[in-house]
Motif scaffolding. Structure first.
Motif, PDB file in Angstrom:
ATOM      1  N   VAL A  46      25.448  29.696  83.916  1.00  0.00           N
ATOM      2  CA  VAL A  46      25.826  30.421  85.179  1.00  0.00           C
ATOM      3  C   VAL A  46      26.587  29.354  85.934  1.00  0.00           C
ATOM      4  O   VAL A  46      27.263  29.656  86.936  1.00  0.00           O
ATOM      5  CB  VAL A  46      24.577  30.622  85.858  1.00  0.00           C
ATOM      6  N   LYS A  50      30.091  30.250  87.900  1.00  0.00           N
ATOM      7  CA  LYS A  50      30.086  30.082  89.488  1.00  0.00           C
ATOM      8  C   LYS A  50      30.945  29.112  89.910  1.00  0.00           C
ATOM      9  O   LYS A  50      31.830  29.155  90.647  1.00  0.00           O
ATOM     10  CB  LYS A  50      28.824  29.944  89.989  1.00  0.00           C
ATOM     11  N   GLU A  51      30.909  27.746  89.377  1.00  0.00           N
ATOM     12  CA  GLU A  51      31.632  26.726  89.974  1.00  0.00           C
ATOM     13  C   GLU A  51      33.225  26.555  89.350  1.00  0.00           C
ATOM     14  O   GLU A  51      33.811  26.204  89.882  1.00  0.00           O
ATOM     15  CB  GLU A  51      30.764  25.265  89.746  1.00  0.00           C
ATOM     16  N   SER A  56      31.508  35.716  91.433  1.00  0.00           N
ATOM     17  CA  SER A  56      30.450  36.346  92.364  1.00  0.00           C
ATOM     18  C   SER A  56      29.253  36.328  91.436  1.00  0.00           C
ATOM     19  O   SER A  56      29.054  36.461  90.248  1.00  0.00           O
ATOM     20  CB  SER A  56      30.615  37.602  92.827  1.00  0.00           C
ATOM     21  N   TYR A  57      27.859  36.492  92.221  1.00  0.00           N
ATOM     22  CA  TYR A  57      26.662  36.415  91.719  1.00  0.00           C
ATOM     23  C   TYR A  57      26.556  37.711  90.724  1.00  0.00           C
ATOM     24  O   TYR A  57      26.176  37.755  89.694  1.00  0.00           O
ATOM     25  CB  TYR A  57      25.452  36.537  92.603  1.00  0.00           C
ATOM     26  N   ILE A  60      28.623  37.352  87.608  1.00  0.00           N
ATOM     27  CA  ILE A  60      27.654  36.585  86.814  1.00  0.00           C
ATOM     28  C   ILE A  60      26.691  37.296  85.952  1.00  0.00           C
ATOM     29  O   ILE A  60      26.449  37.309  84.741  1.00  0.00           O
ATOM     30  CB  ILE A  60      27.193  35.400  87.414  1.00  0.00           C
ATOM     31  N   LEU A  75      20.967  29.285  88.995  1.00  0.00           N
ATOM     32  CA  LEU A  75      22.012  28.386  89.805  1.00  0.00           C
ATOM     33  C   LEU A  75      21.255  27.335  90.494  1.00  0.00           C
ATOM     34  O   LEU A  75      21.558  26.138  90.632  1.00  0.00           O
ATOM     35  CB  LEU A  75      22.741  29.158  90.676  1.00  0.00           C
TER      36      LEU A  75
END
Length: 91
Positions: A46, A50-51, A56-57, A60, A75
């Protein structure tokens, strides 16, 4: 009066990185990569999505097959663990 390049000059001088700065940055990248590698697979997945991928949430959650709440929790804990592992790198 400060010196500035002439308009239309073919090139402007650029700063060359010092070898010790480049080495320090390389060591820092290595420590960060190692800290990420030491996360659990769920946390690592995750945080990278994300990074690095900027998902986006919801994206993911869809990608890993879990709820947004689970993504947020993973996260949170991934960032907390990275912070703990990398705390000695703070100036």
């Amino acid at each position: 009066v400060g010196h500035s390049p002439e308009p239309g000059a073919p090139t402007a001088p650029r700063e060359i990185e010092r070898p010790d700065s480049a080495m320090e940055r390389g060591e820092l990248r290595g420590k960060i990569a190692e800290a990420i590698e030491n996360l659990s697979p769920d946390h690592r997945e995750v945080i990278l999505l994300k990074e690095l991928d900027g998902l986006s949430y919801q994206e993911i959650a869809d990608s890993v097959g879990c709820s947004i709440g689970t993504v947020m929790s993973r996260l949170f804990y991934a960032r907390k663990k990275l912070q703990e592992k990398l705390q000695d790198l703070r100036p």
